[in-house]
Design an enzyme around this catalytic site. Structure first.
Site, PDB file in Angstrom:
ATOM      1  N   LYS A 109       0.824  -1.218   0.000  1.00 59.95           N
ATOM      2  CA  LYS A 109       0.000   0.000   0.000  1.00 59.95           C
ATOM      3  C   LYS A 109       0.854   1.263   0.000  1.00 59.95           C
ATOM      4  CE  LYS A 109      -4.070  -2.093   0.262  1.00 59.95           C
ATOM      5  NZ  LYS A 109      -5.100  -1.949  -0.768  1.00 59.95           N
TER       6      LYS A 109
ATOM      7  N   GLU B 290      -9.600   5.834   3.221  1.00 59.07           N
ATOM      8  CA  GLU B 290     -10.395   4.768   3.816  1.00 59.07           C
ATOM      9  C   GLU B 290      -9.442   3.619   4.102  1.00 59.07           C
ATOM     10  OE1 GLU B 290      -9.966   5.167   0.611  1.00 59.07           O
ATOM     11  OE2 GLU B 290      -9.200   3.173   0.147  1.00 59.07           O
TER      12      GLU B 290
ATOM     13  N   SER C 262       1.743  -9.676  -0.721  1.00 55.15           N
ATOM     14  CA  SER C 262       1.466  -8.245  -0.651  1.00 55.15           C
ATOM     15  C   SER C 262       1.682  -7.617   0.712  1.00 55.15           C
ATOM     16  CB  SER C 262       0.030  -7.982  -1.113  1.00 55.15           C
ATOM     17  OG  SER C 262      -0.873  -8.762  -0.343  1.00 55.15           O
TER      18      SER C 262
HETATM   19  C1  LIG Z   1      -1.525  -7.004   2.596  1.00 53.85           C
HETATM   20  C2  LIG Z   1      -2.686  -6.664   1.733  1.00 53.85           C
HETATM   21  N1  LIG Z   1      -2.838  -7.294   0.573  1.00 53.85           N
HETATM   22  C3  LIG Z   1      -3.870  -7.024  -0.238  1.00 53.85           C
HETATM   23  C4  LIG Z   1      -4.841  -6.119   0.105  1.00 53.85           C
HETATM   24  C5  LIG Z   1      -5.998  -5.920  -0.829  1.00 53.85           C
HETATM   25  O1  LIG Z   1      -5.914  -4.753  -1.565  1.00 53.85           O
HETATM   26  P1  LIG Z   1      -5.581  -4.773  -3.118  1.00 53.85           P
HETATM   27  O2  LIG Z   1      -6.457  -5.784  -3.735  1.00 53.85           O
HETATM   28  O3  LIG Z   1      -5.889  -3.388  -3.543  1.00 53.85           O
HETATM   29  O4  LIG Z   1      -4.159  -5.103  -3.276  1.00 53.85           O
HETATM   30  C6  LIG Z   1      -4.729  -5.431   1.315  1.00 53.85           C
HETATM   31  C7  LIG Z   1      -5.752  -4.431   1.690  1.00 53.85           C
HETATM   32  O5  LIG Z   1      -5.844  -3.936   2.743  1.00 53.85           O
HETATM   33  C8  LIG Z   1      -3.626  -5.714   2.147  1.00 53.85           C
HETATM   34  O6  LIG Z   1      -3.475  -5.086   3.324  1.00 53.85           O
END
Ligand SMILES: Cc1ncc(COP(=O)(O)O)c(C=O)c1O
Lengths: 376, 242
Positions: free
Chosen positions: A85, A107, A361
């Site tokens: 993020k 948000e 992620s």
């Molecule tokens: C570690 C992590 N991965 C994925 C996501 C999902 O978001 P996005 O689909 O935009 O990557 C989040 C959302 O809070 C997150 O904290």
């Protein structure tokens, strides 16, 4: 191109917002076009990515869980603040500064984007207000405390689903009210044009790095790239590096109870037309996921388009499958992943493919209470 | 100078036709009927909560259309009736089908709070302009609008406010310079005093959140009395000199 056609991904995207916001979106679109063409912005962003975010993040070969596959993890969990993020937040903070906006609203669901927003606001001296559903505040307590420590104000959202959907609506309402002074730092590749485009470009660094790293490590492109999809920003970021490589399968993994692409229908939510969970009257349905970051009934419009064209495929993973993958990764590789990418890992471990990259992620510290409460 | 116009917004509910009749008896010239949506970005707490409760009571599109038809029956053929809703509802029902069904039920136009000016030109609707709107967008909205222009008097969501927004005067001035269509001001107007202040600038007003509260607290009789108090405030606004 007519105004109505701007920001479309096939039949999706666009700008479905109250009139009050349209001039601000025009301003953002112009500002973004200028800033991204500006070498000094690109230099500053690259410098911050290196020295503040901690990029490039490693591409790690997980030898003990591949089960015959060569499985690589793109370690976005090692970014400053613990998730991808921050890539988006740093870039948008530079945009806000350029637009002369001193106040940021955001948000958050899992709290990772809220923490990223609070972090860049501290770094750039901006006021920061984060809307968060009260249910998410309870299940992601550590991130609420981190945001406080960083000087952000976290405003609980106490109505509707009390999760990311309502937090997003409230952030947009705040923006409508304070649009002259405020930049809305949206956390995923959702929302009205030009947000899906901005977030995609700021997250595309994941895909660019991954492509170079896998070529260095393996001398070839992967068979598949797998990422979890909430709003879809980490997925679109890593996919962006491989969209032109037809031989690379792109696999997005949604939470089974929040499968906006798998079981949704065309609809309008939070300023864009996309595939959403809704009933036949267009009323948005509740999503359900153990993972706050995937617990969202909408998805970025570009993913809906990639699904329709067949360039990417989207599959579900259940809460239990994600928990099992999280435990496996912790026990075999010594990495505690967040629940969101654990969904991606769960599906990647079953893919019929030899060389697979998973976007890890984020890290799992925020999820410890939830994970432990489910037992092993 | 024609009389100032008074528009009253009510959420579609089983009791709404009777409330609408009371509003007309109190002196409303036109009625907006909210078709509730789960995620109403333009609405503040009162209308958002009213929408939530309407959805809990099953007010989906078909029942809203039935409510509209019954309202038409009770208020007679002459009062403009305008469903106000969000794009997701039209998207699900089909844009053209929605307009056809709404018209059959007695609608004279539509307001869709989050449908961009440029989108769906085949669907007639009252366009909204806001204090942030550029001259170019005000001009385009005036060209495309159906009958009158809805002035969002404040950068913000619907809901009562302590005073009429200082932003309204500038918006009226800019719109007057660009168009001759009638201008009705809404968002944040809730008392007879505010109605008079806004109508001194614009050609009429829209009252929503407060009308919903009054209807909830004191039913049709209370609503009629409240609307009548707005009506007399508007009728007392002096016509501009010259
Ligand atoms: C570690 C992590 N991965 C994925 C996501 C999902 O978001 P996005 O689909 O935009 O990557 C989040 C959302 O809070 C997150 O904290």
């Amino acid at each position: 191109m007519s105004v109505a056609e701007r920001g479309l991904f096939g039949a999706y995207g666009g700008r479905y917002v109250p009139e009050t916001l349209v001039p601000a979106l025009d301003e953002l679109e112009r500002g973004w076009a200028e800033i991204r063409a500006d070498a000094s912005f690109q230099d500053e962003l690259a410098h911050l990515q290196e020295t503040y975010v901690g990029r490039p993040t490693p591409l790690y070969r997980a030898e003990r869980i591949g089960d015959g596959r060569r499985l690589y993890l793109k370690r976005e969990d090692l970014c400053h603040t613990g998730a991808h993020k921050i890539n988006n937040a740093v870039g948008q903070a530079l945009v806000a500064r350029r637009l002369g906006k001193r106040r940021i609203v955001a948000e958050t669901g899992a709290g990772q984007h809220g923490v990223a927003a609070a972090t860049v606001c501290a770094r750039f001296g901006l006021e920061c207000v984060v809307y968060m559903g009260s249910e998410d505040m309870a299940r992601q307590r550590p991130n609420v405390e981190r945001m406080g420590l960083l000087g952000a104000e976290v405003r609980p959202v106490e109505f509707g689903t009390r999760t990311l959907k309502e937090a997003t609506s409230e952030a947009i309402r705040d923006w409508i009210t304070n649009v002259e002074t405020t930049h809305y730092l949206i956390g995923s590749c959702v929302g009205p044009h030009p947000y899906p485009e901005i977030v995609r470009e700021l997250q595309a660094v994941i895909g660019r790095e991954t492509r170079g790293q896998i070529l260095d490590a393996e001398g070839r492109l992967p068979d598949a790239v797998v990422a979890c999809v909430g709003g879809g920003s980490n997925a679109i970021g890593i996919f962006a590096g491989f969209l032109g490589d037809d031989g690379v399968r792109l696999v997005g993994v949604e939470a089974a109870g929040a499968a906006s692409l798998g079981t949704g229908r065309p609809g309008v939510l939070h300023g864009a037309r996309s595939s959403i969970l809704a009933d036949e009257d267009g009323q948005v349905a509740d999503a359900h996921s153990i993972s706050a970051g995937l617990d969202y009934p909408g998805v970025g419009p570009e993913h809906a388009h990639l699904r329709d064209t067949g360039r990417a495929e989207y599959v579900p993973a259940t809460d239990e499958e994600a928990l099992a993958a999280l435990h496996l990764l912790a026990e075999r590789e010594g990495i505690i992943a967040a629940l969101e990418p654990a969904h991606a890992l769960a599906r990647a471990l079953e893919l019929d493919a030899e060389l697979v990259v998973v976007c890890l992620s984020g890290r799992g510290d925020k999820d410890l209470a939830v994970v432990l409460s489910h037992g092993r | 100078m024609a009389a100032k116009r008074l528009s009253v917004y009510l959420m579609a509910l089983p009791e709404t036709p009777a409330l609408a009749e009371a509003a007309v008896a109190g002196g409303a010239d036109l009625l907006e009927i909210g078709f509730p949506f789960s995620d109403p970005l333009a609405d503040g707490p009162v209308i958002r909560l009213a929408g939530e409760r309407a959805l809990e009571r099953g007010m989906r599109t078909q029942r809203c259309l039935a409510c509209l038809a019954e309202t038409r029956r009770l208020v007679g053929p002459d009062v403009p009736l305008i469903p106000m809703t969000y794009a997701s509802i039209l998207e699900a029902h089909g844009y053209e089908r929605f307009w056809a069904d709404a018209r059959t039920a007695g609608a004279t136009s539509l307001i869709v709070a989050d449908l961009p000016l440029e989108a769906a030109p085949e669907i007639p609707r009252v366009q909204l302009v806001a204090p942030t709107s550029t001259e170019e967008r005000i001009r385009e909205a005036a060209e495309r609008t159906d009958g009158w222009l809805y002035l969002v008097s404040v950068t913000g969501t619907t809901g009562a406010r302590a005073t009429v927004s200082g932003q309204l005067e500038g918006l009226v001035e800019r719109a007057r310079a660009l168009t001759g269509v009638p201008l009705l001001a809404g968002f944040g107007i809730s008392t007879p005093e505010q109605a008079a202040a806004a109508a001194a600038l614009a050609d009429g007003i829209v009252v929503g959140s407060r009308a919903i509260q009054v209807a909830e607290e004191s039913g049709a009789a209370g609503l009629e009395e409240f609307v009548a108090s707005l009506r007399s405030a508007l009728d007392a606004v002096p016509a501009p000199a010259g």
